[in-house]
Motif scaffolding. Sequence first.
Motif, PDB file in Angstrom:
ATOM      1  N   MET A   1       0.788  -1.319  -0.038  1.00 22.39           N
ATOM      2  CA  MET A   1       0.228  -0.130  -0.004  1.00 22.39           C
ATOM      3  C   MET A   1       0.804   1.172   0.188  1.00 22.39           C
ATOM      4  O   MET A   1       1.623   1.370   0.869  1.00 22.39           O
ATOM      5  N   ASP A   2       0.669   2.135  -0.794  1.00 19.73           N
ATOM      6  CA  ASP A   2       1.424   3.256  -1.127  1.00 19.73           C
ATOM      7  C   ASP A   2       2.946   3.067  -1.154  1.00 19.73           C
ATOM      8  O   ASP A   2       3.808   3.717  -0.484  1.00 19.73           O
ATOM      9  N   GLY A   3       3.350   2.027  -1.712  1.00 19.82           N
ATOM     10  CA  GLY A   3       4.600   1.514  -1.816  1.00 19.82           C
ATOM     11  C   GLY A   3       5.300   0.780  -0.726  1.00 19.82           C
ATOM     12  O   GLY A   3       6.591   0.180  -0.746  1.00 19.82           O
ATOM     13  N   GLN A   4       4.393   0.377   0.327  1.00 22.86           N
ATOM     14  CA  GLN A   4       5.065  -0.293   1.504  1.00 22.86           C
ATOM     15  C   GLN A   4       4.377  -1.730   1.496  1.00 22.86           C
ATOM     16  O   GLN A   4       3.174  -1.935   1.119  1.00 22.86           O
ATOM     17  N   ASP A  23      -9.244   9.891   2.056  1.00 19.88           N
ATOM     18  CA  ASP A  23      -8.008   9.441   1.601  1.00 19.88           C
ATOM     19  C   ASP A  23      -7.884   8.684   0.433  1.00 19.88           C
ATOM     20  O   ASP A  23      -8.627   7.709   0.563  1.00 19.88           O
ATOM     21  N   ARG A  24      -6.785   8.803  -0.326  1.00 25.21           N
ATOM     22  CA  ARG A  24      -6.518   8.019  -1.521  1.00 25.21           C
ATOM     23  C   ARG A  24      -5.370   6.941  -1.416  1.00 25.21           C
ATOM     24  O   ARG A  24      -4.254   7.658  -0.813  1.00 25.21           O
ATOM     25  N   VAL A  40      -7.399   3.787  -4.735  1.00 25.49           N
ATOM     26  CA  VAL A  40      -8.735   3.479  -3.922  1.00 25.49           C
ATOM     27  C   VAL A  40      -8.933   4.741  -2.929  1.00 25.49           C
ATOM     28  O   VAL A  40      -7.883   5.133  -2.222  1.00 25.49           O
ATOM     29  N   THR A  41     -10.042   5.063  -2.884  1.00 23.45           N
ATOM     30  CA  THR A  41     -10.435   6.205  -2.155  1.00 23.45           C
ATOM     31  C   THR A  41     -11.201   5.533  -1.040  1.00 23.45           C
ATOM     32  O   THR A  41     -12.148   4.753  -0.988  1.00 23.45           O
ATOM     33  N   LEU A  42     -10.745   5.646   0.314  1.00 24.10           N
ATOM     34  CA  LEU A  42     -11.355   5.198   1.424  1.00 24.10           C
ATOM     35  C   LEU A  42     -12.579   5.611   1.875  1.00 24.10           C
ATOM     36  O   LEU A  42     -12.815   7.039   1.833  1.00 24.10           O
ATOM     37  N   SER A  43     -13.612   5.040   2.158  1.00 30.12           N
ATOM     38  CA  SER A  43     -14.851   5.208   2.679  1.00 30.12           C
ATOM     39  C   SER A  43     -15.221   4.487   3.878  1.00 30.12           C
ATOM     40  O   SER A  43     -14.997   3.527   4.063  1.00 30.12           O
ATOM     41  N   ALA A  44     -16.194   5.062   4.524  1.00 23.78           N
ATOM     42  CA  ALA A  44     -16.923   4.293   5.721  1.00 23.78           C
ATOM     43  C   ALA A  44     -17.846   3.339   5.282  1.00 23.78           C
ATOM     44  O   ALA A  44     -18.503   3.342   4.234  1.00 23.78           O
TER      45      ALA A  44
END
Length: 52
Positions: A1-4, A23-24, A40-44
């Motif tokens: 995720m995000d390079g990790q 957040d994306r 991915v855009t995080l949502s509840a």
Amino acid sequence: MDGQPIGEGDDLRRAIIGKNIGDRVKLTVQRAGKTRTVDVTLSAFSFPSTSQ
């Protein structure tokens, strides 16, 4: 995720905890010998109830 690197589902959950709704993040997924990167855009969300 995000390079990790993320090894297990718990690792992903821990990484997401530090983020906010809206957040994306960029996920790179390896499956069946193929690599795919998705934004991915995080949502509840909530899990559906299993009571009947």
